[in-house]
Design a protein around this motif. Structure first.
Motif, mmCIF file in Angstrom:
data_model
loop_
_atom_site.group_PDB
_atom_site.id
_atom_site.type_symbol
_atom_site.label_atom_id
_atom_site.label_comp_id
_atom_site.label_asym_id
_atom_site.label_seq_id
_atom_site.Cartn_x
_atom_site.Cartn_y
_atom_site.Cartn_z
ATOM 1 N N ARG A 1 7.991 8.696 9.042
ATOM 2 C CA ARG A 1 7.108 8.385 7.918
ATOM 3 C C ARG A 1 5.642 8.559 8.317
ATOM 4 N NH1 ARG A 1 7.189 2.443 4.872
ATOM 5 N NH2 ARG A 1 5.601 2.904 3.304
ATOM 6 N N MET B 1 0.854 -1.197 0.000
ATOM 7 C CA MET B 1 0.000 0.000 0.000
ATOM 8 C C MET B 1 0.878 1.231 0.000
ATOM 9 S SD MET B 1 -3.419 0.655 1.914
ATOM 10 C CE MET B 1 -4.251 2.254 1.845
ATOM 11 N N THR B 2 1.564 1.416 -1.096
ATOM 12 C CA THR B 2 2.454 2.555 -1.125
ATOM 13 C C THR B 2 2.030 3.496 -2.244
ATOM 14 O OG1 THR B 2 3.968 1.394 -2.566
ATOM 15 C CG2 THR B 2 4.367 1.226 -0.220
ATOM 16 N N GLY B 3 2.974 4.161 -2.820
ATOM 17 C CA GLY B 3 2.641 5.122 -3.857
ATOM 18 C C GLY B 3 3.155 6.483 -3.422
ATOM 19 N N ARG B 4 4.473 6.585 -3.392
ATOM 20 C CA ARG B 4 5.071 7.791 -2.853
ATOM 21 C C ARG B 4 5.082 8.890 -3.900
ATOM 22 N NH1 ARG B 4 11.121 7.236 -1.635
ATOM 23 N NH2 ARG B 4 11.867 9.355 -1.878
ATOM 24 N N ASP B 5 4.699 10.063 -3.465
ATOM 25 C CA ASP B 5 4.715 11.193 -4.373
ATOM 26 C C ASP B 5 6.086 11.839 -4.339
ATOM 27 O OD1 ASP B 5 1.301 12.333 -3.983
ATOM 28 O OD2 ASP B 5 2.177 10.549 -4.814
ATOM 29 N N PRO C 1 -1.891 14.295 1.354
ATOM 30 C CA PRO C 1 -1.718 13.949 -0.061
ATOM 31 C C PRO C 1 -0.305 14.208 -0.565
ATOM 32 C CG PRO C 1 -3.017 15.951 0.171
ATOM 33 C CD PRO C 1 -2.813 15.411 1.552
ATOM 34 N N ALA C 2 0.476 14.990 0.175
ATOM 35 C CA ALA C 2 1.858 15.252 -0.235
ATOM 36 C C ALA C 2 2.791 14.110 0.169
ATOM 37 C CB ALA C 2 2.351 16.563 0.384
ATOM 38 N N PHE C 3 2.266 13.124 0.932
ATOM 39 C CA PHE C 3 3.107 11.997 1.345
ATOM 40 C C PHE C 3 2.205 10.787 1.543
ATOM 41 C CE2 PHE C 3 5.599 9.329 4.183
ATOM 42 C CZ PHE C 3 6.851 9.424 3.627
ATOM 43 N N MET C 4 2.018 10.034 0.481
ATOM 44 C CA MET C 4 1.036 8.948 0.503
ATOM 45 C C MET C 4 1.638 7.604 0.887
ATOM 46 S SD MET C 4 -1.957 10.156 -0.384
ATOM 47 C CE MET C 4 -2.933 8.922 -1.259
ATOM 48 N N SER C 5 2.957 7.515 1.012
ATOM 49 C CA SER C 5 3.599 6.237 1.273
ATOM 50 C C SER C 5 3.219 5.714 2.652
ATOM 51 C CB SER C 5 5.116 6.420 1.188
ATOM 52 O OG SER C 5 5.757 5.256 1.658
ATOM 53 N N LEU C 6 2.270 4.769 2.663
ATOM 54 C CA LEU C 6 1.768 4.250 3.938
ATOM 55 C C LEU C 6 2.215 2.804 4.099
ATOM 56 C CD1 LEU C 6 -0.021 4.977 6.373
ATOM 57 C CD2 LEU C 6 -1.957 4.065 5.100
ATOM 58 N N ASN D 1 2.704 11.191 6.940
ATOM 59 C CA ASN D 1 1.359 10.787 6.534
ATOM 60 C C ASN D 1 0.287 11.689 7.131
ATOM 61 O OD1 ASN D 1 2.331 7.312 6.796
ATOM 62 N ND2 ASN D 1 1.948 8.445 4.903
ATOM 63 N N ALA E 1 6.713 15.724 -4.268
ATOM 64 C CA ALA E 1 5.913 16.585 -3.397
ATOM 65 C C ALA E 1 6.742 17.062 -2.208
ATOM 66 C CB ALA E 1 4.696 15.824 -2.917
#
Lengths: 258, 258
Positions: free
Chosen positions: A35, A1-5, B152-157, A39, A8
């Motif tokens: 981290r 469940m990632t998806g790093r911007d 939303p600027a850091f979505m890596s969860l 979030n 940003a």
């Protein structure tokens, strides 16, 4: 469940609570905590007497890109030093004993943090070391305690998880997302008329192939079909697909009948 | 921030959602996810095609005692197999694209899970692999999507963090803890009369030592002191201590005056 911007910016915005990790043991947890802070839109991290010293490269490895938070970490020798410039300090604490303080849930605590920052006060959130948590001397320096409502049969909460829950509740205070919506990625919900147009298409094809068996059963069966197709929202695109499905099935039948 | 209740049983209670980890990569994350589940009162874990096979001893090492959850894990080859006996399935998903489904916040999703389990339905919560998250085929099998409101600027969860937030919201649905209370560990809040009794003691000692300087300033200064002592709740024990402090300071003065 990632998806790093990647691009940003993680730039502090507004007056946000300082996260104070008191005597953290594992640098990996400091990184994962950073981290979690990212979030939830928290930026300022302070460390009190980290066991293995600071900086520790392992923290950056687990921060998953929240490097700016780690780069700006401030290190202190004592809790008193770390909170000296703050106006309100809250301590997270799973099971406070013999402590007489206001005690809040994570949600209630986030609301108090928000109210205080809104008044321009600098606030801090203390988290204790992994093994033992904050000691009674640490807690005596807090204005209030935050105790998460969680399963009392299993209280072992990872440090980064503890930070995550507060960061999440902090973010939720300002979040305006509806609890439930239909995903509308350039989609358009079909009107009742468009749906009825499809129902007419479907029913006429079913009429033609003798689907109802008996004229008596037809109204009830039509009603059941209508119940099914109106149960959830249908998009215009989905209706187009359904029209195609009905047309195609009917054509195959007609072709095979020839 | 630990404090594990060694002997407490982690026994499934009632109808709780099944947590389905789809193609998890790191066994450590499976263990940490189990720990987070235990925190939130979730017990049933299923794995779909774990990358390194199952069981993996590393999972137990990071579960911090949530062994029962790992011991009972069920492993499936496909998502279809894993959800075959469930009535409702929700997929967590940071940024769904081109998906037309009801989409909920974590809090809204927890409410729907609760409503469904209350009707006796078996429900599941899907989490995708660490790197890529659930794919579109996985999501097509879900009744709804859960997207956390987070920065939303850091979505890596982190996977376990994602499980933690849902487990926390699941627990919060039934939790009745007041958002704010005074810790009352066998403590008793002082009555206004007890507080006034102390104020009388304090004021009479201050009268005696000429604290007010001028009789004109006395009422305002008394009022300020009363403001201070009524700002928060005071316990009976604290009042006894305060009486002692005043008595002692007054005695020292009297002794030194002799």
């Amino acid at each position: 469940m990632t998806g790093r911007d990647g691009g940003a910016p993680l730039v502090p915005q507004g007056n946000t609570p300082v996260v104070i990790l008191v005597r953290p043991q594992l640098a990996e947890n400091v990184g994962t905590a950073a981290r979690a802070m990212a979030n939830g839109g928290l930026f300022h991290m302070r460390l009190v007497a980290p066991r293995d010293g600071w900086p520790q490269e392992r923290a950056w490895r687990t921060a998953s890109g929240a490097d700016r938070i780690l780069d700006a970490v401030q290190v202190y020798e004592t809790v008193d030093d770390a909170v000296a410039d703050l106006h309100h300090v809250y301590a997270t604490c799973p099971r406070p004993r013999h402590v007489i303080k206001p005690i809040m849930t994570a949600r209630g605590g986030a609301a108090e943090l928000h109210a205080a920052t809104g008044r321009g006060l600098k606030v801090g959130l203390m988290f204790g070391p992994e093994r033992a948590g904050l000691d009674t001397e640490d807690m005596a320096r807090a204005d209030g305690l935050i105790r998460y409502p969680l399963n009392p049969a299993f209280m072992s909460l990872n440090l980064a998880q503890a930070v995550m829950i507060m960061a999440y509740e902090w973010w939720m205070i300002n979040d305006q997302t509806d609890a439930r919506e239909l995903m509308t990625n350039e989609t358009h919900i079909a009107t009742k008329g468009e749906l009825e147009n499809f129902m007419g298409h479907l029913i006429s094809e079913l009429d033609e192939c003798g689907f109802w068996r008996s004229e008596q059963k037809r109204p009830g069966m039509v009603r059941n079909l209508r119940h099914f197709f109106t149960r959830g929202e249908v998009t215009e695109q989905e209706l187009r697909t359904l029209h195609g499905v009905v047309r195609e099935l009917a054509n195959r039948r007609k072709t095979s009948e020839k």
